[in-house]
Design an enzyme around this catalytic site. Structure first.
Site, PDB file in Angstrom:
ATOM      1  N   GLY A 222       0.909  -0.957  -0.163  1.00 46.06           N
ATOM      2  CA  GLY A 222      -0.363   0.121   0.114  1.00 46.06           C
ATOM      3  C   GLY A 222       0.993   0.920  -0.069  1.00 46.06           C
ATOM      4  N   CYS A 223      -0.092   1.891  -0.415  1.00 45.51           N
ATOM      5  CA  CYS A 223       0.981   3.367  -0.641  1.00 45.51           C
ATOM      6  C   CYS A 223       1.416   3.905   1.237  1.00 45.51           C
ATOM      7  CB  CYS A 223      -0.155   4.446  -1.017  1.00 45.51           C
ATOM      8  SG  CYS A 223      -1.741   4.391   0.212  1.00 45.51           S
ATOM      9  N   TYR A 224       0.459   4.200   1.554  1.00 40.14           N
ATOM     10  CA  TYR A 224       1.151   4.693   2.833  1.00 40.14           C
ATOM     11  C   TYR A 224       2.115   3.617   3.926  1.00 40.14           C
ATOM     12  CZ  TYR A 224      -2.366   8.241   3.627  1.00 40.14           C
ATOM     13  OH  TYR A 224      -4.416   9.298   4.284  1.00 40.14           O
TER      14      TYR A 224
END
Lengths: 347, 347, 347, 347
Positions: free
Chosen positions: D150-152
């Site tokens: 995921g990005c975070y």
């Protein structure tokens, strides 16, 4: 009518004072002080006031000004007021200082964090830290000098205050992660504040070293009953106005939502300018824009035994000019919210 | 107190009406109509009103509402009011319609540009086009139905009106290039209005076909004394509020700055809400944000024998809710600026 | 490898040149000239280049530089290059000038609009106006001096060029309403370019007096076959990159969409960097961001007998650095699009 | 050439994959899957690809697709891939999954946080968590299924990883305060993502409940050697792209800047896509925009014995599509950075 002088009227906080005072039913601005724009029409510097203000900017002669007005707002760089304030001035007029000069009681802490020598420490003890929700009973017609709290500070303190005061959180674990719009950086022409540098960008700055840190520590320390040390990290957000703080602390014991909510309500349910939001609603800066409100809320994390507290305000209103007017109202025995019935502007 | 009902209270224009009316000394909102949010707390839909509005959204029953209030503001989709308006309603209450239903006198023009059949053309002639600066003398306590002007329209007309009226420009050459913030597109959840689609972007839309075109043509045509055909091109700008128009027209004869300025002053120097800026200062939307002002100015181009006129306003205030309140004030014999002493908010 | 020197590497256009040239397969930057940051690490000034550029900023010694590189890009203030250019320099190196010094053939026009005396008019005739789509056949390995077109100019000219050249529009009626992102204003620390002044705001500036006006007039005048005078109005938009032009002109005769489309296609269907959009699709700056494309389209307005033309580009790429690289490619006999396969970045 | 299929090509991450793959020298997109836009021209949905992509959107038939391509990127909602994946598909093609379906090894954790039943848990153990900087040695031509982080998560993990792995910080004290641009919210038409709701605003969301929390905990737990529980708070920032994380943790012992820097350098100095910034420089999202870089740095706070770590990346590149391409390169034995020489775009 209260006669008002503003020193530093052409900074963003100064101009916001003008915006608020123009609609204040019992105040009248007599002096638009701005060393940078002497003799220029104030409405040429801030064109929103075209046809609303017909006055030129004046030099910042505190002594002359003290003879003419009932209260002076100083929206000036750190060290300015400390360098010019005298007992004579204070005998003639009240002062609401939007700078940090009299916010910190321990002058050595001030001098360390600000890197300057305090020129008039003799007035520090007299100055009242003007966070009205907490120090209201210290501010009245006898008060002469108000240290108006910082923008980050107001938001950071009010968000955590009830829980610190009631001993629900461990003060040594408090971490404040703050996000601010760009008006907090002022109107100075500096490359990092250019549109193209701020827009589409976010960054932290002043990490571990921002000057609002000791101010938060001192005030929350009074609530805790002992000295506190916190982490405070400000961030620059691509928006004009608004501060959001996200605060983390360990809970001293297992508590329910209802218990914590009851504590917040006890402190704030009669506070016009602090709104404790409904469960599950996170504060957003846009919902308080242009107004004197602080919106707060919290989420308990059972997994980590921490609480996440959040607060939002408009840095130029409750974080500066609005709070200054709130203080002025108390200084002159007016109803505290006079001139501050500002409905937040959305979108 | 004037009892007010709002139909369409949860659109951006409706919510702005709430913002303005909350501080209006002689009006009280009795009905927050919103078909989409029936029985939901209004302050849950617009959290800026938390603790300021304690009311639930109601269905939009015009007949029931007409019995209860002195004036209804309809901030509704095109065709709604035309479909429900009756003589009975108008006998009970006044209406300020923020939609386009009664703005255009020629029903065939309305039907062509809006692509719908007008359901109650019998009220069109009675409706007063509520551009107060021009039609003030037609709006009084006997008036029942106000067609509140469009946002682009208000800005476009007021910017050019004195020069069209005085015959200084050739109406057939008028070109209006308009730029609007995104609140003009409403709160509907549509992909083109998402943050990531609008931000860092500018585009024209509705080129040669935008519905405000015939409204501008009709009103400026009255000033010109004959029918007009113009080019009107709206653009979407990545900002929340504000409309700027840049208008081009050929001059009918050689004129000086002073001559044109004198014409603008003649029309607007007594108008509280129209500010003719000093020579060389171009209107900026930020300087009128949150207020009911329109700022206008112009530059003569000797090289091309054209004049460039510019105007700026806040589309939700003077372009919608503020103008609606201005009309309400006239409808009830109040001072026209009552509740509209809004100082523009900068930055 | 082509050895490249950049004078003015720390302006936004200079830094964009660096971004493009780093991925150019046949060019190598040898000199990062920046008088303001001499001896400072270039990647400290623009941190996007951290670990990508390992070089210090150098003084802007044109003569020394001419010995070392094959081409110099001058991204410098008006008048700089004209003040230092010599025949000796041109015998040693090619120059692509991103300033306006050699764009305008009539030196008196240049001096009037720029308010400075041209120091080396003897090179003006030799300079080729580097709008590759129009002057490609004049740019080759013999060419020594390129006047790289302005950002507004490139967009304004390419949008109208086919119709002017083919005589479909009346040149005397051409009005160019242009909107630009803020990077066009440069990185200088000036109050009007601060985030809080630009954000949530739009304004016109330089009305009737912007310096790109005579450049557009001259180039379109060549296409028209006679002198032209136009209205050009730039606006500042709260976004970093992008220019949109909306152009208005009267049609010389009745034409259909298909006829006009055929003209655009004739000129542009083989142009890699000009995209004529499908019918009904308005150009948006976001769709070309970061790339060398110009998107154009048009709408015919039968009611007014005018045509509305629109064009969009990235002011730092096709409006500055990208076009400069395109010119460099031609100057060295490379495929024109070398290093310019930049896919627009959305969102 | 690697033949590529994309399922979910019309989301922001899918479109970013297209942007990157168009310039990838060894990959070719064969299938633009988008259930919402079947048979529509892909370049009509994302006009940046006009004249660059000439293909229609296809239905998302995984089985048919597996016969035609070498790798499938699934940029799909949670649960989609888990619902359709079969052994037959994996025998025919490789899969890089940008959703969360195979990121979390403990299926009960997945089901609890995502609130859905996992339809194909049998593939979870085989899936490699594709954070190349950490798991590079697990990704090669034999690997069939990549769970793209995921990005975070990517930003949060890479920022803290060396210090967790080396035991310099107390994992139980880790707090991640994250700020994201709005493209992370996707292209779905929802009111909270409208321009006017996001612009000029900042808020936290998913406080204590965001789904990236267990993913960070699991991966950093591997580094710590035991289970971890953290606070993770995401915030929505008014910008298109970029994630900034600010992470707080207590130090296990007194350390100097140089000691910590040496640890970061040991892990990252040979990592092309992780840049450890110079002392005192805070990461800013703008400096990595459009590129595959993560910029990290830290400040030690002696007063609180904590360390503040910061990381910045472009959520659509290193946080999604760029990392997916990085994984694809490893899956096919290519140089890891192939097609990812993206210079960050500033401003």
């Amino acid at each position: 009518m209260i006669k008002v002088g503003i020193i530093g009227a052409t900074g963003y906080a100064g101009a916001e004072l003008v915006r608020l005072l123009l609609n204040h039913p019992q105040a009248e601005i007599k002096w638009y002080g701005s060393r940078s724009y002497i003799d220029q029409n104030f409405a040429d510097i801030y064109r929103n006031f075209f046809e609303l203000v017909d006055a030129s900017c004046m030099d910042d002669n505190m002594e002359a000004l003290a003879d003419q007005v009932d209260v002076i707002f100083t929206a000036t760089p750190q060290g300015y007021l400390a360098g010019v304030l005298t007992e004579e001035i204070l005998q003639k007029t009240k002062i609401v200082d939007l700078s940090a000069d009299y916010r910190i009681k321990d002058v050595s802490v001030y001098e360390k964090w600000y890197g300057i020598t305090h020129k008039s420490p003799q007035f520090i003890q007299e100055a009242v830290y003007g966070l009205c929700e907490i120090n209201r009973n210290l501010i009245n017609e006898q008060t002469r000098l108000i240290a108006n709290p910082g923008c980050y500070t107001t938001c950071s303190i009010l968000t955590a205050y009830p829980l610190v005061k009631e001993g629900l959180i461990d003060p040594s674990t408090l971490i404040v992660d703050a996000k601010s719009g760009t008006s907090g950086a002022g109107r100075g022409a500096k490359t990092p504040n250019l549109f193209c540098e701020v827009n589409e960008n976010i960054k932290a700055y002043g990490v571990t070293s921002h000057r609002h840190t000791p101010e938060i520590e001192e005030q929350l320390g009074y609530a805790a009953g002992h000295e506190m040390t916190i982490n405070f990290t400000p961030h620059l957000v691509p928006m004009n106005r608004g501060i959001l703080v996200t605060e983390y602390a360990s809970l001293m014991k297992k508590v329910t939502y209802e218990e914590v909510k009851a504590v917040y309500d006890r402190y704030y349910k009669d506070e016009k300018f602090v709104r404790v939001l409904p469960q599950g609603v996170c504060p957003e800066t846009k919902w308080v824009e242009g107004s004197n409100y602080v919106d707060v809320n919290f989420v308990i994390d059972e997994r980590t035994n921490r609480i996440v507290m959040m607060g939002a305000l408009d840095n130029l209103v409750k974080g500066a000019a609005g709070q200054a007017v709130q203080n002025m109202n108390l200084l002159f025995g007016l109803e505290e919210a006079t001139g501050l019935n500002l409905v937040p502007c959305f979108p």
